[in-house]
Design a protein around this motif. Structure first.
Motif, PDB file in Angstrom:
ATOM      1  N   GLN A 243     -19.999  68.619 -67.040  1.00  0.00           N
ATOM      2  CA  GLN A 243     -19.808  68.700 -68.489  1.00  0.00           C
ATOM      3  C   GLN A 243     -19.897  67.314 -69.130  1.00  0.00           C
ATOM      4  O   GLN A 243     -20.483  67.154 -70.208  1.00  0.00           O
ATOM      5  CB  GLN A 243     -18.461  69.344 -68.799  1.00  0.00           C
ATOM      6  CG  GLN A 243     -18.401  70.832 -68.500  1.00  0.00           C
ATOM      7  CD  GLN A 243     -16.993  71.395 -68.605  1.00  0.00           C
ATOM      8  OE1 GLN A 243     -16.011  70.692 -68.368  1.00  0.00           O
ATOM      9  NE2 GLN A 243     -16.884  72.669 -68.960  1.00  0.00           N
ATOM     10  N   ILE A 244     -19.309  66.320 -68.479  1.00  0.00           N
ATOM     11  CA  ILE A 244     -19.381  64.952 -68.998  1.00  0.00           C
ATOM     12  C   ILE A 244     -20.827  64.482 -69.039  1.00  0.00           C
ATOM     13  O   ILE A 244     -21.287  63.894 -70.027  1.00  0.00           O
ATOM     14  CB  ILE A 244     -18.530  64.003 -68.140  1.00  0.00           C
ATOM     15  CG1 ILE A 244     -17.040  64.370 -68.257  1.00  0.00           C
ATOM     16  CG2 ILE A 244     -18.754  62.545 -68.540  1.00  0.00           C
ATOM     17  CD1 ILE A 244     -16.149  63.633 -67.279  1.00  0.00           C
ATOM     18  N   VAL A 245     -21.576  64.770 -67.964  1.00  0.00           N
ATOM     19  CA  VAL A 245     -22.991  64.387 -67.906  1.00  0.00           C
ATOM     20  C   VAL A 245     -23.775  65.091 -69.014  1.00  0.00           C
ATOM     21  O   VAL A 245     -24.616  64.481 -69.692  1.00  0.00           O
ATOM     22  CB  VAL A 245     -23.583  64.718 -66.526  1.00  0.00           C
ATOM     23  CG1 VAL A 245     -25.097  64.531 -66.528  1.00  0.00           C
ATOM     24  CG2 VAL A 245     -22.937  63.862 -65.441  1.00  0.00           C
ATOM     25  N   SER A 246     -23.486  66.371 -69.208  1.00  0.00           N
ATOM     26  CA  SER A 246     -24.183  67.131 -70.245  1.00  0.00           C
ATOM     27  C   SER A 246     -23.892  66.579 -71.631  1.00  0.00           C
ATOM     28  O   SER A 246     -24.797  66.430 -72.462  1.00  0.00           O
ATOM     29  CB  SER A 246     -23.770  68.607 -70.169  1.00  0.00           C
ATOM     30  OG  SER A 246     -24.363  69.358 -71.210  1.00  0.00           O
TER      31      SER A 246
ATOM     32  N   ALA B   1     -19.280  60.725 -62.874  1.00  0.00           N
ATOM     33  CA  ALA B   1     -20.393  61.119 -63.751  1.00  0.00           C
ATOM     34  C   ALA B   1     -21.343  59.975 -64.052  1.00  0.00           C
ATOM     35  O   ALA B   1     -22.502  60.202 -64.432  1.00  0.00           O
ATOM     36  CB  ALA B   1     -19.846  61.681 -65.068  1.00  0.00           C
ATOM     37  N   ILE B   2     -20.903  58.740 -63.887  1.00  0.00           N
ATOM     38  CA  ILE B   2     -21.689  57.587 -64.321  1.00  0.00           C
ATOM     39  C   ILE B   2     -23.075  57.511 -63.688  1.00  0.00           C
ATOM     40  O   ILE B   2     -24.074  57.289 -64.396  1.00  0.00           O
ATOM     41  CB  ILE B   2     -20.885  56.290 -64.106  1.00  0.00           C
ATOM     42  CG1 ILE B   2     -19.719  56.247 -65.101  1.00  0.00           C
ATOM     43  CG2 ILE B   2     -21.772  55.055 -64.279  1.00  0.00           C
ATOM     44  CD1 ILE B   2     -18.722  55.145 -64.832  1.00  0.00           C
ATOM     45  N   PRO B   3     -23.220  57.714 -62.357  1.00  0.00           N
ATOM     46  CA  PRO B   3     -24.586  57.642 -61.795  1.00  0.00           C
ATOM     47  C   PRO B   3     -25.543  58.643 -62.427  1.00  0.00           C
ATOM     48  O   PRO B   3     -26.709  58.314 -62.700  1.00  0.00           O
ATOM     49  CB  PRO B   3     -24.372  57.933 -60.309  1.00  0.00           C
ATOM     50  CG  PRO B   3     -22.952  57.507 -60.046  1.00  0.00           C
ATOM     51  CD  PRO B   3     -22.204  57.869 -61.298  1.00  0.00           C
ATOM     52  N   GLN B   4     -25.067  59.867 -62.693  1.00  0.00           N
ATOM     53  CA  GLN B   4     -25.941  60.871 -63.300  1.00  0.00           C
ATOM     54  C   GLN B   4     -26.228  60.545 -64.767  1.00  0.00           C
ATOM     55  O   GLN B   4     -27.339  60.780 -65.255  1.00  0.00           O
ATOM     56  CB  GLN B   4     -25.295  62.255 -63.201  1.00  0.00           C
ATOM     57  CG  GLN B   4     -25.148  62.769 -61.778  1.00  0.00           C
ATOM     58  CD  GLN B   4     -24.501  64.142 -61.749  1.00  0.00           C
ATOM     59  OE1 GLN B   4     -25.048  65.109 -62.282  1.00  0.00           O
ATOM     60  NE2 GLN B   4     -23.324  64.227 -61.143  1.00  0.00           N
TER      61      GLN B   4
END
Length: 346
Positions: free
Chosen positions: A184-187, A210-213
């Motif tokens: 969800q954070i990545v989205s 989530a940071i790498p994505q």
């Protein structure tokens, strides 16, 4: 941003660097104080950025700051850390580590109180104490301020300005404070556009994961992490220069021959003016968009057509010259600025 990860006020709503070969460190001045630091960069980093975004982390330093910095370094990220003064005082070494890792350090109040309920003198004391603690720990005095919970008013903005700081909220809320999953954070981060700022937090495992994505997705769009300009509140290149594209100037679309350039000549507590100058054509049509919940309320020197949301304006030449303007109400989002989407002729 949310000291106890409570429910916030509704939000005012980069090219990934390689992990392997790194160049010899480059000396770059930290915008918040001019301190020279060492930053790693890959050979392709400068050429691949077609715009910049502001990655921000609130509520530090925490016991997990070193883990966050490790992830950011491994992914070639420089970010803005909106620190709580009390946390800085209690963990000076972590604040120093933020600067040593190439991060920009900013003011997020002394203890994350609801500042709009304070008197002007209380606001002044709170922000001044926080800036002094940050400067004492890091050697850099903050030039940016983020109000706790995103709650602000004209008095608080005036106090921040009197202390040499620009208020910055956010364009995109990652929802990490609200228990958002990694996906969800990545989205949510996927909504970032050039110049915009995202709200995230220090101390959360899902955010770190989530940071790498996030970086991979930004890379696919040729966006890079940048600094937040203390002049405009928008994300710009780490050296403070404006983005080559995606910034205030939009080049002509394929086959077109006009260019529109936007500036912000006036900013008040509740609204701002945008001035747009068109070059290359006398008969033009320009599309300008603002970030919800901002709303365009007034226009001049053109024939205006506004969509039902009040956020997308199409302005056509009407013989009044090559410059037109618009007034936008902040409605809680004081950091975003109008962006030009297109300039066409005929």
């Amino acid at each position: 941003m949310f000291g106890t990860f409570g429910t916030p006020r509704p939000p005012s709503t980069p090219r990934r660097f390689g992990r392997t070969a790194r160049l010899v460190v480059l000396a770059i001045a930290v915008a918040t104080g001019g301190t020279a630091i060492a930053v790693n960069a890959t050979p392709s980093s400068a050429a691949a950025c077609n715009g910049y975004v502001g990655l921000t982390f609130d509520d530090g330093p925490t016991g997990s700051t070193s883990a966050l910095l490790s992830v950011l370094r491994n992914n070639g990220v420089r970010a803005t850390m909106f620190n709580v003064g009390q946390n800085v005082q209690n963990n000076r070494s972590a604040a120093q580590a933020q600067v040593s890792a190439g991060m920009w350090v900013a003011n997020h109040s002394w203890n994350h109180s609801h500042m709009t309920s304070m008197s002007q003198s209380q606001m002044q004391s709170d922000l001044s104490q926080t800036s002094s603690a940050i400067q004492s720990a890091t050697g850099s005095r903050p030039q940016l301020f983020r109000p706790p919970y995103g709650e602000t008013n004209a008095t608080l903005q005036s106090v921040a300005s009197s202390l040499g700081m620009r208020q910055v909220t956010w364009d995109v809320d990652s929802q990490d404070w609200n228990g958002a999953s990694v996906s969800q954070i990545v989205s949510n981060a996927g909504r970032l556009q050039a110049g915009q700022v995202i709200l995230m937090h220090d101390g959360l495992q899902n955010t770190r994961d989530a940071i790498p994505q996030i970086m991979s997705n930004l890379t696919s769009r040729n966006l890079c992490p940048g600094m937040i300009s203390s002049s405009t509140g928008r994300a710009v290149a780490p050296d403070g220069s404006t983005p080559p594209t995606g910034g205030t100037t939009t080049p002509p679309p394929s086959g077109g021959n006009c260019t529109a350039t936007a500036t912000t000549p006036n900013v008040w507590g509740d609204r701002y003016n945008t001035s747009v100058t068109v070059s290359g054509a006398s008969n033009w049509s320009v599309v300008v968009a603002v970030t919800a919940p901002q709303r365009i309320t007034t226009t001049w020197n053109g024939t205006a057509s506004l969509d039902s949301s009040g956020t997308v304006l199409t302005m056509r030449s009407n013989g009044s010259g090559s410059t037109f303007g618009l007034t936008t109400m902040f409605n809680g989002n004081s950091s975003a600025r109008a962006q030009i989407r297109s300039c066409t002729t005929g």
